[in-house]
Scaffold this motif. Structure first.
Motif, PDB file in Angstrom:
ATOM      1  N   ILE A 263      56.822  95.751  46.461  1.00 50.53           N
ATOM      2  CA  ILE A 263      57.787  95.345  45.433  1.00 50.53           C
ATOM      3  C   ILE A 263      58.173  93.884  45.606  1.00 50.53           C
ATOM      4  O   ILE A 263      58.195  93.102  44.648  1.00 50.53           O
ATOM      5  CB  ILE A 263      59.033  96.249  45.487  1.00 50.53           C
ATOM      6  N   ASP A 264      58.470  93.509  46.867  1.00 51.69           N
ATOM      7  CA  ASP A 264      58.844  92.121  47.133  1.00 51.69           C
ATOM      8  C   ASP A 264      57.680  91.173  46.872  1.00 51.69           C
ATOM      9  O   ASP A 264      57.868  90.040  46.417  1.00 51.69           O
ATOM     10  CB  ASP A 264      59.331  91.971  48.575  1.00 51.69           C
ATOM     11  N   GLN A 265      56.461  91.631  47.170  1.00 54.36           N
ATOM     12  CA  GLN A 265      55.286  90.788  46.958  1.00 54.36           C
ATOM     13  C   GLN A 265      55.068  90.544  45.458  1.00 54.36           C
ATOM     14  O   GLN A 265      54.768  89.417  45.040  1.00 54.36           O
ATOM     15  CB  GLN A 265      54.051  91.451  47.566  1.00 54.36           C
ATOM     16  N   GLN A 266      55.222  91.594  44.650  1.00 56.36           N
ATOM     17  CA  GLN A 266      55.092  91.436  43.206  1.00 56.36           C
ATOM     18  C   GLN A 266      56.168  90.508  42.653  1.00 56.36           C
ATOM     19  O   GLN A 266      55.907  89.671  41.784  1.00 56.36           O
ATOM     20  CB  GLN A 266      55.173  92.804  42.526  1.00 56.36           C
ATOM     21  N   GLN A 267      57.362  90.649  43.165  1.00 64.78           N
ATOM     22  CA  GLN A 267      58.447  89.770  42.730  1.00 64.78           C
ATOM     23  C   GLN A 267      58.164  88.325  43.113  1.00 64.78           C
ATOM     24  O   GLN A 267      58.431  87.393  42.349  1.00 64.78           O
ATOM     25  CB  GLN A 267      59.769  90.228  43.371  1.00 64.78           C
TER      26      GLN A 267
ATOM     27  N   ASN B 288      55.190 104.225  55.042  1.00 66.58           N
ATOM     28  CA  ASN B 288      55.050 104.254  53.576  1.00 66.58           C
ATOM     29  C   ASN B 288      56.235 103.580  52.901  1.00 66.58           C
ATOM     30  O   ASN B 288      56.078 102.868  51.901  1.00 66.58           O
ATOM     31  CB  ASN B 288      54.910 105.694  53.097  1.00 66.58           C
ATOM     32  N   SER B 289      57.436 103.811  53.441  1.00 69.27           N
ATOM     33  CA  SER B 289      58.626 103.198  52.863  1.00 69.27           C
ATOM     34  C   SER B 289      58.575 101.675  52.983  1.00 69.27           C
ATOM     35  O   SER B 289      58.885 100.950  52.029  1.00 69.27           O
ATOM     36  CB  SER B 289      59.879 103.739  53.561  1.00 69.27           C
ATOM     37  N   LEU B 290      58.157 101.184  54.157  1.00 73.24           N
ATOM     38  CA  LEU B 290      58.056  99.734  54.345  1.00 73.24           C
ATOM     39  C   LEU B 290      56.993  99.127  53.447  1.00 73.24           C
ATOM     40  O   LEU B 290      57.183  98.027  52.896  1.00 73.24           O
ATOM     41  CB  LEU B 290      57.740  99.430  55.812  1.00 73.24           C
ATOM     42  N   LYS B 291      55.897  99.822  53.297  1.00 71.90           N
ATOM     43  CA  LYS B 291      54.825  99.298  52.437  1.00 71.90           C
ATOM     44  C   LYS B 291      55.269  99.221  50.984  1.00 71.90           C
ATOM     45  O   LYS B 291      54.955  98.257  50.276  1.00 71.90           O
ATOM     46  CB  LYS B 291      53.572 100.174  52.570  1.00 71.90           C
ATOM     47  N   ARG B 292      56.013 100.239  50.519  1.00 69.99           N
ATOM     48  CA  ARG B 292      56.497 100.207  49.137  1.00 69.99           C
ATOM     49  C   ARG B 292      57.460  99.037  48.929  1.00 69.99           C
ATOM     50  O   ARG B 292      57.380  98.321  47.928  1.00 69.99           O
ATOM     51  CB  ARG B 292      57.195 101.533  48.803  1.00 69.99           C
ATOM     52  N   LYS B 293      58.344  98.838  49.884  1.00 63.86           N
ATOM     53  CA  LYS B 293      59.277  97.715  49.771  1.00 63.86           C
ATOM     54  C   LYS B 293      58.537  96.381  49.826  1.00 63.86           C
ATOM     55  O   LYS B 293      58.874  95.443  49.104  1.00 63.86           O
ATOM     56  CB  LYS B 293      60.308  97.792  50.896  1.00 63.86           C
ATOM     57  N   TYR B 294      57.506  96.334  50.682  1.00 63.93           N
ATOM     58  CA  TYR B 294      56.727  95.100  50.797  1.00 63.93           C
ATOM     59  C   TYR B 294      55.995  94.793  49.490  1.00 63.93           C
ATOM     60  O   TYR B 294      55.974  93.649  49.015  1.00 63.93           O
ATOM     61  CB  TYR B 294      55.728  95.229  51.941  1.00 63.93           C
TER      62      TYR B 294
ATOM     63  N   PHE C 115      58.845  89.436  56.665  1.00 64.17           N
ATOM     64  CA  PHE C 115      57.471  89.371  56.185  1.00 64.17           C
ATOM     65  C   PHE C 115      57.276  88.073  55.404  1.00 64.17           C
ATOM     66  O   PHE C 115      58.135  87.678  54.614  1.00 64.17           O
ATOM     67  CB  PHE C 115      57.154  90.569  55.275  1.00 64.17           C
ATOM     68  N   HIS C 116      56.135  87.425  55.647  1.00 64.49           N
ATOM     69  CA  HIS C 116      55.795  86.199  54.936  1.00 64.49           C
ATOM     70  C   HIS C 116      54.784  86.527  53.844  1.00 64.49           C
ATOM     71  O   HIS C 116      53.799  87.232  54.076  1.00 64.49           O
ATOM     72  CB  HIS C 116      55.189  85.166  55.898  1.00 64.49           C
ATOM     73  N   PHE C 117      55.005  86.018  52.630  1.00 64.50           N
ATOM     74  CA  PHE C 117      54.085  86.234  51.518  1.00 64.50           C
ATOM     75  C   PHE C 117      53.181  85.012  51.365  1.00 64.50           C
ATOM     76  O   PHE C 117      53.644  83.881  51.288  1.00 64.50           O
ATOM     77  CB  PHE C 117      54.863  86.461  50.215  1.00 64.50           C
ATOM     78  N   SER C 118      51.901  85.239  51.329  1.00 61.17           N
ATOM     79  CA  SER C 118      50.930  84.162  51.120  1.00 61.17           C
ATOM     80  C   SER C 118      49.781  84.741  50.306  1.00 61.17           C
ATOM     81  O   SER C 118      49.827  85.894  49.881  1.00 61.17           O
ATOM     82  CB  SER C 118      50.435  83.618  52.462  1.00 61.17           C
ATOM     83  N   ASP C 119      48.750  83.956  50.088  1.00 62.75           N
ATOM     84  CA  ASP C 119      47.594  84.481  49.376  1.00 62.75           C
ATOM     85  C   ASP C 119      47.035  85.687  50.112  1.00 62.75           C
ATOM     86  O   ASP C 119      46.840  85.648  51.330  1.00 62.75           O
ATOM     87  CB  ASP C 119      46.516  83.406  49.252  1.00 62.75           C
ATOM     88  N   VAL C 120      46.810  86.754  49.361  1.00 68.90           N
ATOM     89  CA  VAL C 120      46.333  87.980  49.988  1.00 68.90           C
ATOM     90  C   VAL C 120      44.886  87.805  50.444  1.00 68.90           C
ATOM     91  O   VAL C 120      44.014  87.451  49.652  1.00 68.90           O
ATOM     92  CB  VAL C 120      46.443  89.162  49.012  1.00 68.90           C
TER      93      VAL C 120
ATOM     94  N   CYS D 172      59.934  84.297  52.375  1.00 69.84           N
ATOM     95  CA  CYS D 172      59.967  85.418  53.317  1.00 69.84           C
ATOM     96  C   CYS D 172      60.819  86.529  52.736  1.00 69.84           C
ATOM     97  O   CYS D 172      61.714  86.287  51.934  1.00 69.84           O
ATOM     98  CB  CYS D 172      60.538  84.976  54.660  1.00 69.84           C
ATOM     99  N   SER D 173      60.549  87.734  53.183  1.00 68.30           N
ATOM    100  CA  SER D 173      61.341  88.891  52.769  1.00 68.30           C
ATOM    101  C   SER D 173      61.772  89.648  54.020  1.00 68.30           C
ATOM    102  O   SER D 173      60.979  89.858  54.937  1.00 68.30           O
ATOM    103  CB  SER D 173      60.514  89.798  51.864  1.00 68.30           C
ATOM    104  N   LEU D 174      63.045  90.040  54.038  1.00 67.50           N
ATOM    105  CA  LEU D 174      63.576  90.801  55.165  1.00 67.50           C
ATOM    106  C   LEU D 174      63.648  92.262  54.763  1.00 67.50           C
ATOM    107  O   LEU D 174      64.437  92.641  53.901  1.00 67.50           O
ATOM    108  CB  LEU D 174      64.969  90.284  55.549  1.00 67.50           C
ATOM    109  N   ILE D 175      62.785  93.072  55.362  1.00 74.35           N
ATOM    110  CA  ILE D 175      62.707  94.494  55.027  1.00 74.35           C
ATOM    111  C   ILE D 175      62.985  95.307  56.283  1.00 74.35           C
ATOM    112  O   ILE D 175      62.243  95.241  57.266  1.00 74.35           O
ATOM    113  CB  ILE D 175      61.318  94.868  54.478  1.00 74.35           C
ATOM    114  N   ASP D 176      64.105  96.067  56.261  1.00 77.23           N
ATOM    115  CA  ASP D 176      64.475  96.917  57.397  1.00 77.23           C
ATOM    116  C   ASP D 176      64.554  96.106  58.691  1.00 77.23           C
ATOM    117  O   ASP D 176      64.148  96.568  59.759  1.00 77.23           O
ATOM    118  CB  ASP D 176      63.461  98.065  57.545  1.00 77.23           C
ATOM    119  N   GLY D 177      65.078  94.885  58.584  1.00 77.12           N
ATOM    120  CA  GLY D 177      65.239  94.045  59.768  1.00 77.12           C
ATOM    121  C   GLY D 177      63.985  93.318  60.196  1.00 77.12           C
ATOM    122  O   GLY D 177      63.989  92.612  61.209  1.00 77.12           O
TER     123      GLY D 177
END
Length: 345
Positions: A202-206, A194-200, A247-252, A239-244
């Motif tokens: 947030i980063d995806q929205q940004q 859940n923590s990783l998903k929340r961070k993901y 993650f790559h952001f692309s079209d969902v 890309c976003s580095l979350i807890d080491g």
């Protein structure tokens, strides 16, 4: 003839005076030699001649050894070797209702990475424990002049730590086999997911906001004409580095979202397995090497020999007996000379 007799008497008188003048020094030197030899005799181990004496001496040394082990375990005791597993954990993953096949294949390809650090931990713990027990043993038995007994006892210590290693390895193997089954009830897993998903999120929205800002037309003035909006190039996926984890952001899409879910689940379960294996293997090492080996070593040593065996192993060597007899003989000679000298004073 009369002159010869007088000369003899005179020489005898001179000799007597000379003896009397040097005799006190000779007496003192004899006394010093006697004290020195008696000290040498006292420093020699008392010869053991009965089974009861053997048991008493052996139990005394074994109790001292036990106390030194207890002090080591209860003192500033740190399992530094346990940290080895932290840097060698395997990448494993939990079951997913959406893609069991993928996760199972990833798990099968990665679970072997757990074995090497765990085996190394057991091996190095055994080496450390052997060295520590032998070092404490040498300090305890260094004053004992029983080479045959000491040699046999050192062999027992080495053999017992090797047996502890064998038993520990068997249990560690069982633990690793159980880890092949992907399973956890630990709430830490879902909390991490859940923590990783929340961070993901947030980063995806940004990331979306950054894309929207970057693609907005920028007005450009040409001469006196009205500004013309010029579209800006769309930046590549970031890309976003979350807890080491990267993650790559692309079209969902369904596929990309499923990949992210699997990646998050794998990372979270990886952390669960690492914590679990560190605890389990560390506990096994402590159980077999400390609780069942080191803290019981005095009992193991005590049960190795019968009193008749101890009498043989602790018997004084021929060289030691010869040395003792020579010192006694020297003391006897010096004491006789001292008594004779005292008679003439």
């Amino acid at each position: 003839m009369k002159e010869c007799e007088q000369l003899v008497k005179k020489l005898a008188l001179i000799q007597q005076q000379r003896i009397r003048s040097t005799f006190p020094d000779i007496i003192e030197r004899l006394k010093e030699e006697i004290q020195t030899k008696k000290k040498q005799l006292k420093d020699l181990p008392i010869p053991i001649t009965s089974e009861m004496e053997c048991l008493a001496k052996f139990n005394e040394m074994t109790n001292v050894y036990r106390e030194s082990i207890y002090a080591k375990v209860q003192g500033n005791y740190k399992n530094e070797l346990m940290s080895m597993i932290v840097n060698g954990g395997a990448t494993v993953s939990p079951r997913s209702s959406t893609n069991d096949t993928v996760i199972e294949r990833l798990f099968t390809n990665e679970d072997y990475k757990l074995k090497e650090p765990c085996m190394n931990l057991v091996k190095e713990t055994k080496e450390y424990m052997t060295q520590t027990l032998l070092s404490l043993f040498d300090r305890t038995y260094v004053v004992a002049n029983y080479p045959a007994l000491i040699h046999r006892l050192r062999d027992v210590i080495v053999r017992d730590t090797e047996l502890a290693e064998q038993k520990c390895l068997e249990r560690v193997q069982d633990t690793l086999i159980m880890e092949r089954h992907i399973f956890t009830l630990n709430h830490y897993y879902m909390n991490t997911v859940n923590s990783l998903k929340r961070k993901y999120e947030i980063d995806q929205q940004q990331n979306k906001a950054n894309k929207k800002t970057a693609t907005a037309p920028t007005p450009v003035s040409i001469g006196f004409k009205e500004p013309i909006p010029v579209p800006q190039p769309v930046p590549a996926d970031i890309c976003s580095l979350i807890d080491g984890v990267q993650f790559h952001f692309s079209d969902v899409s369904n596929e990309s979202q499923a990949a992210v879910d699997i990646q998050i689940a794998m990372h979270a379960y990886c952390k669960v397995v690492k914590k679990r294996v560190i605890d389990q293997v560390s506990q096994l090492c402590y159980h077999f090497f400390v609780t069942n080996c080191a803290l019981l070593m005095h009992i193991t040593l005590s049960n190795q020999f019968k009193s008749t065996d101890l009498l043989v192993l602790m018997a004084e060597s021929v060289e030691q007996t010869q040395k003792r007899n020579e010192i006694k003989a020297s003391i006897k000679v010096f004491e006789e000379a001292l008594n004779k000298g005292l008679e003439f004073l």
